[in-house]
Design an enzyme around this catalytic site. Structure first.
Site, short mmCIF file in Angstrom:
data_model
loop_
_atom_site.label_atom_id
_atom_site.label_comp_id
_atom_site.label_asym_id
_atom_site.label_seq_id
_atom_site.Cartn_x
_atom_site.Cartn_y
_atom_site.Cartn_z
N SER A 106 -11.07 -3.84 1.00
CA SER A 106 -9.76 -3.78 1.67
C SER A 106 -9.84 -2.78 2.81
O SER A 106 -10.60 -1.81 2.75
CB SER A 106 -8.73 -3.31 0.65
OG SER A 106 -7.58 -2.81 1.31
N SER A 107 -9.01 -2.99 3.84
CA SER A 107 -9.00 -2.04 4.95
C SER A 107 -8.42 -0.69 4.55
O SER A 107 -8.56 0.28 5.28
CB SER A 107 -8.23 -2.62 6.14
OG SER A 107 -6.91 -2.93 5.77
N CYS A 108 -7.79 -0.61 3.37
CA CYS A 108 -7.22 0.69 2.96
C CYS A 108 -8.30 1.67 2.48
O CYS A 108 -7.99 2.81 2.17
CB CYS A 108 -6.14 0.51 1.91
SG CYS A 108 -6.79 0.01 0.33
N HIS A 178 2.89 -7.94 -1.12
CA HIS A 178 2.70 -7.34 0.20
C HIS A 178 3.85 -7.77 1.10
O HIS A 178 4.67 -8.62 0.75
CB HIS A 178 1.36 -7.76 0.79
CG HIS A 178 0.21 -7.05 0.16
ND1 HIS A 178 -0.54 -7.59 -0.86
CD2 HIS A 178 -0.32 -5.82 0.38
CE1 HIS A 178 -1.48 -6.73 -1.22
NE2 HIS A 178 -1.37 -5.65 -0.49
#
Ligand code: GDP
Length: 318
Positions: A106-108, A178
């Site tokens: 994930s980009s997190c 989300h």
């Protein structure tokens, strides 16, 4: 290649089901196992199943996932479930002799204030966004597991980092979803009920990058076939919108004529997370579905699901 058997871990989730559709459409053999048969958090169950079934490759799309509220509210579930699933699948894959695995992150995973657009080497260069640091830490551990088994045993395990995703089989539960599916549902229900406004969480100013899950699926399968690096690789749309712009896009798709209200008691999360996906683009993958069209399609999918709800889809988040 034609005889390859690929296990999609998490085949009922939004990502896993998109990859399943793509591979089956290409005539490949996809292996699936329901959570009622193998709980991926159970080490013995995963190890036994993998030894007995021994796929040629694994696409690791199973995870406990959720939006900003769920991540912030259930930190123990997010870190424990994801760490357990990752250690079980990656270690058991190695023990069973499975040499190829694609892990989805994930980009997190990137620092809250990473320079934008975020390149792969920003990993572990600064503090994480607190609302989803538990999930992020687990996903970073997943990348490191792949790297460790590659380094020690030569396993061809790779990691792909998607940006925010949306599409068929998304989770539309307002507490755990989300932003994009939440807004589809909110605008739809407000339109149905003739309400004058829709509440959007936060200030509307955070920037996010949204990729249709069918584009991600093509990126993941592209990596399965073509990428074998130690480093994780970004897979993003390459463009970003503010949450306000996203809300207006969903509003147009749904055809809601009321107004937007911003609830600033809700968290914004990270201010911006646009990834630099040039490495994957240079290898030959590119997204094909523009946001406006993707959102319109996602709304059509939501409308069909409203008519014939499928519980298995609703429960199979990730
Ligand atoms: P994030 O990208 O990890 O922060 O996850 P989300 O998709 O849950 O949230 C993205 C942004 O959308 C945050 O700034 C949220 O505050 C905002 N947002 C606005 N309305 C909503 C909503 O109804 N649900 C969710 N989950 N987020 C919302």
């Amino acid at each position: 290649m034609a005889a390859r058997r690929v296990w999609i871990a998490g085949h009922k989730g939004m990502v896993g089901s998109a990859i399943t559709r793509l591979l089956e459409g290409r005539g490949e053999t996809v292996m699936k196992v329901d959570r009622s048969v193998v709980d991926l958090r159970n080490q013995i169950a995963v190890e036994v199943w993998l030894k007995q079934n021994r796929p040629d490759a694994i696409v690791f799309a199973a995870a406990k996932v959720g939006g900003i509220y769920a991540n912030d509210t259930y930190p123990a579930d997010f870190i424990y479930d994801n760490l357990a699933i990752e250690t079980n699948i990656i270690h058991s894959a190695h023990v069973a002799g499975v040499d190829r695995l694609v892990f989805l992150g994930s980009s997190c995973i990137y620092p809250k204030f990473a320079p934008q657009p975020i390149t792969e080497d920003a990993l572990l260069t600064g503090p994480l966004e607190p609302t989803n640091e538990w999930y992020a830490v687990a996903k970073i551990a997943g990348i490191k597991l792949c790297q460790a088994y590659r380094k020690q045993y030569g396993r061809r395990y790779i990691s792909v980092m998607p940006c925010n995703l949306y599409g068929p089989n998304d989770n539309f539960d307002l507490q755990t979803s989300h932003v994009l599916p939440a807004l589809i549902r909110k605008f739809h229900e407000a339109k149905q009920a003739g309400k004058p406004e829709v509440v959007v969480w936060g200030t509307g100013t955070p920037l996010r990058e949204f990729l249709h899950v069918d584009d991600l699926a093509r990126g993941v399968v592209f990596c399965l076939d073509n990428y074998d690096g130690y480093e994780h690789i970004n897979c993003g749309a390459g463009s970003e919108v503010t949450i306000r712009e996203l809300a207006e896009t969903v509003q147009r798709a749904v055809g809601f004529s009321g107004r937007l209200v911003f609830d600033t008691t809700k968290p914004d999360g990270t201010p911006r997370k646009l990834m630099d996906s040039s490495r994957l683009r240079e290898l030959g993958w590119a997204p094909t579905i523009p946001l406006e069209k993707g959102v319109a399609d996602a709304y059509q999918w939501f409308l069909k699901r409203e008519k014939a709800p499928d519980r298995s889809v609703v429960e199979a988040v990730g």
